[in-house]
Design a protein around this motif. Structure first.
Motif, PDB file in Angstrom:
ATOM      1  N   GLY A   1     -20.705  15.769   5.657  1.00 56.88           N
ATOM      2  CA  GLY A   1     -21.621  15.653   7.077  1.00 56.88           C
ATOM      3  C   GLY A   1     -21.488  14.329   7.742  1.00 56.88           C
ATOM      4  O   GLY A   1     -21.183  14.603   9.297  1.00 56.88           O
ATOM      5  N   VAL A   2     -21.290  13.427   7.251  1.00 60.04           N
ATOM      6  CA  VAL A   2     -20.974  12.135   8.129  1.00 60.04           C
ATOM      7  C   VAL A   2     -19.629  12.107   8.244  1.00 60.04           C
ATOM      8  O   VAL A   2     -19.341  11.601   9.552  1.00 60.04           O
ATOM      9  CB  VAL A   2     -21.296  10.963   6.856  1.00 60.04           C
ATOM     10  N   ALA A   3     -18.774  12.674   7.830  1.00 60.64           N
ATOM     11  CA  ALA A   3     -17.219  12.843   8.333  1.00 60.64           C
ATOM     12  C   ALA A   3     -17.239  13.621   9.368  1.00 60.64           C
ATOM     13  O   ALA A   3     -16.476  13.280  10.413  1.00 60.64           O
ATOM     14  CB  ALA A   3     -16.479  13.192   7.256  1.00 60.64           C
ATOM     15  N   ALA A   4     -17.964  14.732   9.578  1.00 67.18           N
ATOM     16  CA  ALA A   4     -17.922  15.876  10.577  1.00 67.18           C
ATOM     17  C   ALA A   4     -18.477  14.941  11.634  1.00 67.18           C
ATOM     18  O   ALA A   4     -17.695  15.344  12.988  1.00 67.18           O
ATOM     19  CB  ALA A   4     -18.650  17.042  10.228  1.00 67.18           C
ATOM     20  N   VAL A   5     -19.583  14.573  11.719  1.00 66.63           N
ATOM     21  CA  VAL A   5     -20.123  13.727  12.808  1.00 66.63           C
ATOM     22  C   VAL A   5     -19.327  12.828  13.243  1.00 66.63           C
ATOM     23  O   VAL A   5     -19.145  12.688  14.532  1.00 66.63           O
ATOM     24  CB  VAL A   5     -21.482  13.267  12.477  1.00 66.63           C
ATOM     25  N   ALA A   6     -18.684  11.876  12.492  1.00 68.06           N
ATOM     26  CA  ALA A   6     -18.043  10.598  12.905  1.00 68.06           C
ATOM     27  C   ALA A   6     -16.924  11.441  13.513  1.00 68.06           C
ATOM     28  O   ALA A   6     -16.226  10.768  14.655  1.00 68.06           O
ATOM     29  CB  ALA A   6     -17.546  10.008  11.932  1.00 68.06           C
ATOM     30  N   SER A   7     -16.108  12.267  13.147  1.00 65.39           N
ATOM     31  CA  SER A   7     -15.106  12.936  13.826  1.00 65.39           C
ATOM     32  C   SER A   7     -15.268  13.494  15.155  1.00 65.39           C
ATOM     33  O   SER A   7     -14.595  13.166  16.068  1.00 65.39           O
ATOM     34  CB  SER A   7     -14.350  14.213  12.985  1.00 65.39           C
ATOM     35  N   ALA A   8     -16.553  14.135  15.227  1.00 71.40           N
ATOM     36  CA  ALA A   8     -16.897  14.732  16.641  1.00 71.40           C
ATOM     37  C   ALA A   8     -17.005  13.486  17.439  1.00 71.40           C
ATOM     38  O   ALA A   8     -16.685  13.499  18.758  1.00 71.40           O
ATOM     39  CB  ALA A   8     -18.152  15.375  16.514  1.00 71.40           C
ATOM     40  N   LEU A   9     -18.016  12.646  17.243  1.00 77.63           N
ATOM     41  CA  LEU A   9     -17.958  11.510  17.696  1.00 77.63           C
ATOM     42  C   LEU A   9     -16.724  10.562  18.502  1.00 77.63           C
ATOM     43  O   LEU A   9     -16.681  10.270  19.738  1.00 77.63           O
ATOM     44  CB  LEU A   9     -19.167  10.438  17.154  1.00 77.63           C
ATOM     45  N   PHE A  10     -15.875  10.523  17.726  1.00 72.89           N
ATOM     46  CA  PHE A  10     -14.604   9.784  17.820  1.00 72.89           C
ATOM     47  C   PHE A  10     -13.879  10.766  18.903  1.00 72.89           C
ATOM     48  O   PHE A  10     -13.179  10.300  19.806  1.00 72.89           O
ATOM     49  CB  PHE A  10     -13.782   9.780  16.697  1.00 72.89           C
ATOM     50  N   SER A  11     -13.744  12.030  18.566  1.00 67.99           N
ATOM     51  CA  SER A  11     -13.331  13.010  19.655  1.00 67.99           C
ATOM     52  C   SER A  11     -13.747  12.979  21.195  1.00 67.99           C
ATOM     53  O   SER A  11     -13.249  12.817  22.008  1.00 67.99           O
ATOM     54  CB  SER A  11     -13.223  14.298  19.176  1.00 67.99           C
ATOM     55  N   LEU A  12     -15.158  12.799  21.206  1.00 66.38           N
ATOM     56  CA  LEU A  12     -16.002  12.652  22.419  1.00 66.38           C
ATOM     57  C   LEU A  12     -15.732  11.609  23.015  1.00 66.38           C
ATOM     58  O   LEU A  12     -15.537  11.228  24.158  1.00 66.38           O
ATOM     59  CB  LEU A  12     -17.419  12.830  22.302  1.00 66.38           C
ATOM     60  N   LEU A  13     -15.395  10.519  22.272  1.00 67.03           N
ATOM     61  CA  LEU A  13     -15.250   9.067  22.981  1.00 67.03           C
ATOM     62  C   LEU A  13     -13.821   8.888  23.194  1.00 67.03           C
ATOM     63  O   LEU A  13     -13.551   8.401  24.506  1.00 67.03           O
ATOM     64  CB  LEU A  13     -15.537   7.871  21.841  1.00 67.03           C
ATOM     65  N   MET A  14     -13.049   9.571  22.626  1.00 66.54           N
ATOM     66  CA  MET A  14     -11.428   9.466  23.238  1.00 66.54           C
ATOM     67  C   MET A  14     -11.370  10.296  24.448  1.00 66.54           C
ATOM     68  O   MET A  14     -10.724  10.164  25.301  1.00 66.54           O
ATOM     69  CB  MET A  14     -10.611   9.971  21.990  1.00 66.54           C
ATOM     70  N   PHE A  15     -12.161  11.370  24.427  1.00 62.83           N
ATOM     71  CA  PHE A  15     -12.064  12.245  25.592  1.00 62.83           C
ATOM     72  C   PHE A  15     -12.642  11.388  26.917  1.00 62.83           C
ATOM     73  O   PHE A  15     -12.161  11.662  27.891  1.00 62.83           O
ATOM     74  CB  PHE A  15     -12.813  13.609  25.703  1.00 62.83           C
ATOM     75  N   LEU A  16     -13.627  10.905  26.778  1.00 64.48           N
ATOM     76  CA  LEU A  16     -14.375  10.203  27.778  1.00 64.48           C
ATOM     77  C   LEU A  16     -13.655   8.839  28.390  1.00 64.48           C
ATOM     78  O   LEU A  16     -13.945   8.418  29.263  1.00 64.48           O
ATOM     79  CB  LEU A  16     -15.801   9.858  27.239  1.00 64.48           C
ATOM     80  N   ASN A  17     -12.768   8.380  27.398  1.00 61.88           N
ATOM     81  CA  ASN A  17     -11.896   7.071  27.644  1.00 61.88           C
ATOM     82  C   ASN A  17     -10.742   7.151  28.136  1.00 61.88           C
ATOM     83  O   ASN A  17      -9.878   6.411  28.249  1.00 61.88           O
ATOM     84  CB  ASN A  17     -12.144   6.256  26.317  1.00 61.88           C
ATOM     85  N   ARG A  18     -10.270   8.564  28.346  1.00 67.33           N
ATOM     86  CA  ARG A  18      -8.828   8.836  28.932  1.00 67.33           C
ATOM     87  C   ARG A  18      -8.575   8.298  30.170  1.00 67.33           C
ATOM     88  O   ARG A  18      -9.417   8.309  31.000  1.00 67.33           O
ATOM     89  CB  ARG A  18      -8.376  10.401  28.758  1.00 67.33           C
TER      90      ARG A  18
END
Length: 46
Positions: free
Chosen positions: A29-46
């Protein structure tokens, strides 16, 4: 004389499925949340 079969006698052992320990579920669960957060931050940072 055969022993009577219990109605709910370890069905998990019959089909080979065993419930994972709670810490494994927590780590996944922690890995899934971290992955989703990382993907969101990478999307917003482009």
């Amino acid at each position: 004389m055969p022993e009577p079969v219990q109605p709910h006698a370890d069905r998990a052992k019959d089909d080979g499925w065993h419930e994972p320990p709670s810490w494994v579920v927590g780590v996944c669960g922690v890995a899934a949340v971290a992955s989703a957060l990382f993907s969101l931050l990478m999307f917003l940072n482009r």
